[in-house]
Design a protein around this motif. Sequence first.
Motif, PDB file in Angstrom:
ATOM      1  N   GLU A  34     -11.843  -9.549  -2.466  1.00 34.08           N
ATOM      2  CA  GLU A  34     -12.556 -10.780  -2.090  1.00 34.08           C
ATOM      3  C   GLU A  34     -13.916 -10.827  -1.129  1.00 34.08           C
ATOM      4  N   CYS A  35     -13.980  -9.880  -0.295  1.00 29.47           N
ATOM      5  CA  CYS A  35     -15.244  -9.770   0.505  1.00 29.47           C
ATOM      6  C   CYS A  35     -15.351  -8.469   1.098  1.00 29.47           C
ATOM      7  N   ARG A  36     -16.507  -8.013   1.679  1.00 32.52           N
ATOM      8  CA  ARG A  36     -16.783  -6.836   2.013  1.00 32.52           C
ATOM      9  C   ARG A  36     -15.770  -6.065   3.102  1.00 32.52           C
ATOM     10  N   GLY A  37     -15.620  -4.851   3.044  1.00 38.28           N
ATOM     11  CA  GLY A  37     -14.652  -4.383   4.132  1.00 38.28           C
ATOM     12  C   GLY A  37     -13.996  -2.907   3.334  1.00 38.28           C
ATOM     13  N   GLU A  38     -12.981  -2.441   4.294  1.00 39.89           N
ATOM     14  CA  GLU A  38     -12.377  -1.362   3.671  1.00 39.89           C
ATOM     15  C   GLU A  38     -11.123  -1.627   3.125  1.00 39.89           C
ATOM     16  N   TYR A  39     -10.623  -1.518   1.905  1.00 42.11           N
ATOM     17  CA  TYR A  39      -9.304  -1.871   1.189  1.00 42.11           C
ATOM     18  C   TYR A  39      -8.388  -0.528   0.978  1.00 42.11           C
ATOM     19  N   PRO A  40      -7.080  -0.847   0.893  1.00 42.14           N
ATOM     20  CA  PRO A  40      -6.355  -2.038   1.323  1.00 42.14           C
ATOM     21  C   PRO A  40      -6.296  -2.068   2.983  1.00 42.14           C
ATOM     22  N   ARG A  41      -6.354  -3.446   3.401  1.00 39.37           N
ATOM     23  CA  ARG A  41      -6.477  -3.526   4.793  1.00 39.37           C
ATOM     24  C   ARG A  41      -4.991  -2.921   5.489  1.00 39.37           C
ATOM     25  N   ARG A  42      -4.019  -3.103   4.849  1.00 37.14           N
ATOM     26  CA  ARG A  42      -2.604  -2.612   5.132  1.00 37.14           C
ATOM     27  C   ARG A  42      -1.916  -1.856   4.000  1.00 37.14           C
ATOM     28  N   PRO A  43      -1.007  -1.118   4.498  1.00 32.94           N
ATOM     29  CA  PRO A  43      -0.060  -0.305   3.276  1.00 32.94           C
ATOM     30  C   PRO A  43       0.225  -1.192   2.428  1.00 32.94           C
ATOM     31  N   PRO A  44       0.225  -0.959   0.872  1.00 33.43           N
ATOM     32  CA  PRO A  44       0.755  -1.476  -0.199  1.00 33.43           C
ATOM     33  C   PRO A  44       2.223  -1.568  -0.149  1.00 33.43           C
ATOM     34  N   ARG A  45       2.786  -2.694  -0.728  1.00 34.10           N
ATOM     35  CA  ARG A  45       4.366  -2.775  -0.587  1.00 34.10           C
ATOM     36  C   ARG A  45       5.036  -2.684  -1.870  1.00 34.10           C
ATOM     37  N   LEU A  46       6.100  -2.057  -2.088  1.00 39.89           N
ATOM     38  CA  LEU A  46       6.788  -2.308  -3.442  1.00 39.89           C
ATOM     39  C   LEU A  46       7.973  -3.383  -2.980  1.00 39.89           C
ATOM     40  N   THR A  47       8.016  -4.435  -3.901  1.00 39.21           N
ATOM     41  CA  THR A  47       9.005  -5.371  -3.748  1.00 39.21           C
ATOM     42  C   THR A  47      10.035  -5.446  -4.857  1.00 39.21           C
ATOM     43  N   THR A  48      11.292  -5.492  -5.048  1.00 39.00           N
ATOM     44  CA  THR A  48      12.181  -5.762  -5.956  1.00 39.00           C
ATOM     45  C   THR A  48      13.446  -6.750  -5.599  1.00 39.00           C
ATOM     46  N   SER A  49      13.618  -7.696  -6.371  1.00 33.88           N
ATOM     47  CA  SER A  49      14.668  -8.622  -5.987  1.00 33.88           C
ATOM     48  C   SER A  49      15.519  -8.865  -7.398  1.00 33.88           C
ATOM     49  N   PHE A  50      15.625  -7.729  -8.133  1.00 32.58           N
ATOM     50  CA  PHE A  50      16.460  -7.772  -9.192  1.00 32.58           C
ATOM     51  C   PHE A  50      17.962  -7.377  -8.532  1.00 32.58           C
ATOM     52  N   PRO A  51      18.916  -7.922  -9.371  1.00 33.49           N
ATOM     53  CA  PRO A  51      18.939  -8.688 -10.452  1.00 33.49           C
ATOM     54  C   PRO A  51      18.949 -10.185 -10.484  1.00 33.49           C
ATOM     55  N   PHE A  52      19.151 -10.924  -9.012  1.00 39.90           N
ATOM     56  CA  PHE A  52      19.655 -12.138  -9.241  1.00 39.90           C
ATOM     57  C   PHE A  52      18.548 -13.012  -8.305  1.00 39.90           C
ATOM     58  N   GLY A  53      17.451 -12.455  -7.777  1.00 42.52           N
ATOM     59  CA  GLY A  53      16.557 -12.766  -6.892  1.00 42.52           C
ATOM     60  C   GLY A  53      17.284 -13.472  -5.566  1.00 42.52           C
ATOM     61  N   LEU A  54      18.330 -13.087  -4.912  1.00 45.96           N
ATOM     62  CA  LEU A  54      18.993 -13.683  -3.877  1.00 45.96           C
ATOM     63  C   LEU A  54      18.228 -13.190  -2.556  1.00 45.96           C
ATOM     64  N   THR A  55      17.574 -11.989  -2.653  1.00 38.87           N
ATOM     65  CA  THR A  55      16.883 -11.240  -1.480  1.00 38.87           C
ATOM     66  C   THR A  55      15.791 -10.222  -2.178  1.00 38.87           C
ATOM     67  N   SER A  56      15.091 -10.060  -1.406  1.00 37.24           N
ATOM     68  CA  SER A  56      13.959  -9.036  -1.641  1.00 37.24           C
ATOM     69  C   SER A  56      14.079  -7.954  -0.709  1.00 37.24           C
ATOM     70  N   ALA A  57      13.946  -6.673  -1.337  1.00 35.29           N
ATOM     71  CA  ALA A  57      14.003  -5.418  -0.419  1.00 35.29           C
ATOM     72  C   ALA A  57      12.326  -4.651  -0.697  1.00 35.29           C
ATOM     73  N   THR A  58      11.764  -4.468   0.213  1.00 31.21           N
ATOM     74  CA  THR A  58      10.558  -4.054   0.315  1.00 31.21           C
ATOM     75  C   THR A  58      10.456  -2.490   0.776  1.00 31.21           C
ATOM     76  N   ARG A  59       9.520  -1.967   0.549  1.00 33.64           N
ATOM     77  CA  ARG A  59       9.205  -0.390   1.041  1.00 33.64           C
ATOM     78  C   ARG A  59       7.651  -0.254   1.035  1.00 33.64           C
ATOM     79  N   ASP A  60       7.100   0.255   1.908  1.00 35.55           N
ATOM     80  CA  ASP A  60       5.524   0.887   1.981  1.00 35.55           C
ATOM     81  C   ASP A  60       5.167   1.903   1.048  1.00 35.55           C
ATOM     82  N   ALA A  61       3.885   1.771   0.370  1.00 30.76           N
ATOM     83  CA  ALA A  61       3.486   2.519  -0.432  1.00 30.76           C
ATOM     84  C   ALA A  61       2.446   3.620   0.157  1.00 30.76           C
ATOM     85  N   GLU A  62       2.188   4.673  -0.303  1.00 27.90           N
ATOM     86  CA  GLU A  62       1.281   5.693   0.201  1.00 27.90           C
ATOM     87  C   GLU A  62      -0.167   5.542  -0.298  1.00 27.90           C
ATOM     88  N   ILE A  63      -1.281   5.587   0.608  1.00 31.69           N
ATOM     89  CA  ILE A  63      -2.372   5.244   0.332  1.00 31.69           C
ATOM     90  C   ILE A  63      -3.202   6.677   0.129  1.00 31.69           C
TER      91      ILE A  63
END
Length: 236
Positions: free
Chosen positions: A145-174
């Motif tokens: 979107e604009c100037r700067g250093e990206y990503p500004r925070r660690p990317p995240r893996l998200t999954t809510s399979f199979p029913f979407g009742l809740t989401s589990a996240t985990r940080d990715a490596e840059i």
Amino acid sequence: MAVFGSWLAGLLTHDFCPGVNRWVYWVKRPIFTLLIAMGIALVCAVFVSPVALISCAAIMAVILLGYCWPQVTARGLSARLRFLERRITEGETAHAIVAVRNAWPWPVWGVTVEVDLGGPGPAEVSLARVAGWSTVEFTWPCVPECRGEYPRRPPRLTTSFPFGLTSATRDAEIERQLLVWPAIVELDTLADVAETRPAEDLFSETRTGDSGDMLGTRPFRHGDSLRRVHWACRAR
């Protein structure tokens, strides 16, 4: 007809009890419907027929699977993010390479990678399936979107399979970040240099005021400060 339609839409979407929202907000979640259905099945099993216990057990299994499976799945996922380009300019397209690894022997479905690229929300890219004991690598074109250093925070893996009742996240490596430089824009003139034009322009008949350096004299005009009047030249 249009007036009636807008009136009906306003009636159906109007919040009549805004002060109660913080107490009943949890009703909007899917778990609430499942809990009510499980309670009804349990009551039917007690007062009507024990066969309803099968429905109660099935709903309970859905709840446990919907909340536990995403957490288990996220523990076996890892990801690495790197950009092909080291530097780009605003408005240019960068290419992000995302590698998602599944450490479980079974396949994983519905994985989303969220990356902060300076927008109002994280940019998302989804994977339908990651096979067991495998690594999936894909290239993702994106425009920061604009100037700067990206990503500004660690990317995240998200999954809510199979029913979407809740989401589990985990940080990715840059592995490699992206530096976005400001866009280069051609300017007709500079505001700070507007007063540094040739001397003959300073004595133009269309300019008034006392800005700029004293380089000579010119006739007095309305708007000039009397402190800048050269009285010796005026008397002569």
